[in-house]
Design a protein around this motif. Structure first.
Motif, PDB file in Angstrom:
ATOM      1  N   LEU A  25       0.901  -1.402   0.132  1.00 49.94           N
ATOM      2  CA  LEU A  25      -0.025  -0.025   0.032  1.00 49.94           C
ATOM      3  C   LEU A  25       0.924   1.220  -0.002  1.00 49.94           C
ATOM      4  CD1 LEU A  25      -3.034  -0.991   2.081  1.00 49.94           C
ATOM      5  CD2 LEU A  25      -3.073  -0.711  -0.255  1.00 49.94           C
ATOM      6  N   PRO A  26       2.020   1.394   0.969  1.00 51.90           N
ATOM      7  CA  PRO A  26       2.814   2.708   0.848  1.00 51.90           C
ATOM      8  C   PRO A  26       3.423   2.904  -0.508  1.00 51.90           C
ATOM      9  CG  PRO A  26       3.196   1.523   2.663  1.00 51.90           C
ATOM     10  CD  PRO A  26       2.199   0.539   1.751  1.00 51.90           C
ATOM     11  N   ASP A  27       3.749   1.929  -1.545  1.00 53.63           N
ATOM     12  CA  ASP A  27       4.141   1.858  -2.716  1.00 53.63           C
ATOM     13  C   ASP A  27       3.294   2.189  -3.672  1.00 53.63           C
ATOM     14  OD1 ASP A  27       6.717   0.956  -1.836  1.00 53.63           O
ATOM     15  OD2 ASP A  27       6.492  -1.004  -2.103  1.00 53.63           O
ATOM     16  N   MET A  28       2.252   1.700  -3.597  1.00 56.65           N
ATOM     17  CA  MET A  28       1.209   2.196  -4.364  1.00 56.65           C
ATOM     18  C   MET A  28       0.702   3.552  -4.130  1.00 56.65           C
ATOM     19  SD  MET A  28      -1.288  -1.409  -4.416  1.00 56.65           S
ATOM     20  CE  MET A  28      -2.739  -0.517  -5.166  1.00 56.65           C
ATOM     21  N   ALA A  29       0.505   4.201  -2.860  1.00 59.70           N
ATOM     22  CA  ALA A  29       0.279   5.568  -2.840  1.00 59.70           C
ATOM     23  C   ALA A  29       1.200   6.252  -3.183  1.00 59.70           C
ATOM     24  CB  ALA A  29       0.146   5.734  -1.083  1.00 59.70           C
ATOM     25  N   ARG A  30       2.583   6.064  -2.978  1.00 56.33           N
ATOM     26  CA  ARG A  30       3.729   6.878  -3.390  1.00 56.33           C
ATOM     27  C   ARG A  30       3.548   6.913  -5.014  1.00 56.33           C
ATOM     28  NH1 ARG A  30       7.560   3.915  -1.647  1.00 56.33           N
ATOM     29  NH2 ARG A  30       7.198   4.774   0.742  1.00 56.33           N
ATOM     30  N   SER A  31       3.455   5.783  -5.692  1.00 56.43           N
ATOM     31  CA  SER A  31       3.475   5.981  -7.259  1.00 56.43           C
ATOM     32  C   SER A  31       2.204   6.886  -7.493  1.00 56.43           C
ATOM     33  CB  SER A  31       3.678   4.444  -7.796  1.00 56.43           C
ATOM     34  OG  SER A  31       2.182   3.896  -7.218  1.00 56.43           O
ATOM     35  N   LEU A  32       0.987   6.444  -6.889  1.00 53.55           N
ATOM     36  CA  LEU A  32      -0.014   7.513  -7.277  1.00 53.55           C
ATOM     37  C   LEU A  32       0.294   8.857  -7.106  1.00 53.55           C
ATOM     38  CD1 LEU A  32      -3.108   7.271  -8.023  1.00 53.55           C
ATOM     39  CD2 LEU A  32      -3.573   7.209  -5.572  1.00 53.55           C
ATOM     40  N   GLY A  33       0.908   9.322  -5.981  1.00 56.93           N
ATOM     41  CA  GLY A  33       1.313  10.629  -5.883  1.00 56.93           C
ATOM     42  C   GLY A  33       2.075  11.223  -7.098  1.00 56.93           C
ATOM     43  N   LYS A  34       3.125  10.243  -7.376  1.00 53.84           N
ATOM     44  CA  LYS A  34       4.095  10.932  -8.414  1.00 53.84           C
ATOM     45  C   LYS A  34       3.461  10.865  -9.676  1.00 53.84           C
ATOM     46  CE  LYS A  34       8.383   8.459  -6.768  1.00 53.84           C
ATOM     47  NZ  LYS A  34       9.242   7.419  -7.186  1.00 53.84           N
ATOM     48  N   SER A  35       2.535   9.939  -9.938  1.00 51.83           N
ATOM     49  CA  SER A  35       1.505  10.007 -11.308  1.00 51.83           C
ATOM     50  C   SER A  35       0.763  11.555 -11.194  1.00 51.83           C
ATOM     51  CB  SER A  35       0.510   8.943 -11.428  1.00 51.83           C
ATOM     52  OG  SER A  35       1.413   7.879 -11.342  1.00 51.83           O
ATOM     53  N   ALA A  36       0.073  11.875 -10.014  1.00 53.71           N
ATOM     54  CA  ALA A  36      -0.729  12.922  -9.922  1.00 53.71           C
ATOM     55  C   ALA A  36       0.312  14.322 -10.360  1.00 53.71           C
ATOM     56  CB  ALA A  36      -1.365  13.123  -8.606  1.00 53.71           C
ATOM     57  N   ARG A  37       1.329  14.300  -9.572  1.00 50.66           N
ATOM     58  CA  ARG A  37       2.486  15.613  -9.683  1.00 50.66           C
ATOM     59  C   ARG A  37       2.616  15.520 -11.280  1.00 50.66           C
ATOM     60  NH1 ARG A  37       6.493  13.702  -6.139  1.00 50.66           N
ATOM     61  NH2 ARG A  37       5.195  12.733  -4.645  1.00 50.66           N
ATOM     62  N   ILE A  38       2.808  14.726 -11.916  1.00 51.49           N
ATOM     63  CA  ILE A  38       3.589  14.852 -13.359  1.00 51.49           C
ATOM     64  C   ILE A  38       2.139  15.145 -14.232  1.00 51.49           C
ATOM     65  CG2 ILE A  38       3.802  13.184 -15.327  1.00 51.49           C
ATOM     66  CD1 ILE A  38       5.584  11.421 -13.341  1.00 51.49           C
ATOM     67  N   LEU A  39       0.996  14.700 -13.763  1.00 54.10           N
ATOM     68  CA  LEU A  39      -0.130  14.964 -14.451  1.00 54.10           C
ATOM     69  C   LEU A  39      -0.256  16.546 -14.210  1.00 54.10           C
ATOM     70  CD1 LEU A  39      -2.544  13.964 -16.035  1.00 54.10           C
ATOM     71  CD2 LEU A  39      -3.799  13.929 -14.196  1.00 54.10           C
ATOM     72  N   LYS A  40      -0.189  17.032 -13.038  1.00 52.61           N
ATOM     73  CA  LYS A  40      -0.267  18.456 -12.806  1.00 52.61           C
ATOM     74  C   LYS A  40       0.692  19.354 -13.236  1.00 52.61           C
ATOM     75  CE  LYS A  40      -0.957  21.215  -8.746  1.00 52.61           C
ATOM     76  NZ  LYS A  40      -0.886  21.341  -7.262  1.00 52.61           N
ATOM     77  N   SER A  41       1.866  18.765 -13.696  1.00 44.46           N
ATOM     78  CA  SER A  41       2.746  19.481 -14.088  1.00 44.46           C
ATOM     79  C   SER A  41       2.696  19.637 -15.555  1.00 44.46           C
ATOM     80  CB  SER A  41       4.271  19.089 -13.945  1.00 44.46           C
ATOM     81  OG  SER A  41       4.520  17.708 -14.442  1.00 44.46           O
ATOM     82  N   GLU A  42       2.275  18.699 -16.251  1.00 43.50           N
ATOM     83  CA  GLU A  42       2.077  18.425 -17.585  1.00 43.50           C
ATOM     84  C   GLU A  42       0.870  19.305 -18.181  1.00 43.50           C
ATOM     85  OE1 GLU A  42       3.609  17.066 -20.139  1.00 43.50           O
ATOM     86  OE2 GLU A  42       5.129  16.853 -18.751  1.00 43.50           O
ATOM     87  N   ALA A  43      -0.169  19.365 -17.189  1.00 46.82           N
ATOM     88  CA  ALA A  43      -1.187  20.467 -17.332  1.00 46.82           C
ATOM     89  C   ALA A  43      -0.875  21.794 -17.577  1.00 46.82           C
ATOM     90  CB  ALA A  43      -2.364  20.061 -16.517  1.00 46.82           C
ATOM     91  N   LYS A  44      -0.180  22.217 -16.274  1.00 44.06           N
ATOM     92  CA  LYS A  44       0.377  23.404 -16.207  1.00 44.06           C
ATOM     93  C   LYS A  44       1.299  23.908 -17.580  1.00 44.06           C
ATOM     94  CE  LYS A  44       0.557  24.385 -11.409  1.00 44.06           C
ATOM     95  NZ  LYS A  44       1.625  24.678 -10.331  1.00 44.06           N
ATOM     96  N   ALA A  45       2.117  23.000 -18.119  1.00 44.13           N
ATOM     97  CA  ALA A  45       2.925  23.073 -19.180  1.00 44.13           C
ATOM     98  C   ALA A  45       1.867  23.513 -20.401  1.00 44.13           C
ATOM     99  CB  ALA A  45       3.851  22.039 -19.563  1.00 44.13           C
TER     100      ALA A  45
END
Length: 78
Positions: A25-45
């Protein structure tokens, strides 16, 4: 059906823990957080790219219309 009570949320969490295990579960939550950050930065770009490519003040001139030749009219005799 749209609202979840505390017992339903606890039941869902228990099922998730049983399916994936407490160690993953911690690994899954960490990867979900990374994916959300990447998506947010791509949307800003993409937003900043759209703002830079769009002209700041579009021209206000109206486009000229081209007259299409209609049926020819006979000229009056002089």
């Amino acid at each position: 059906m749209g609202r979840l009570g505390p017992t339903e949320i606890i039941l869902i969490l228990v099922v998730i823990i049983l399916l994936f295990g407490a160690k993953k579960l911690p690994d899954m939550a960490r990867s979900l957080g990374k994916s959300a950050r990447i998506l947010k930065s791509e949307a800003k770009a993409m937003k900043s790219d759209d703002q830079q490519s769009a002209p700041a003040d579009p021209p206000h001139a109206t486009p000229r219309t081209r007259r299409c030749p209609g049926p020819s009219r006979p000229r009056p005799a002089t």
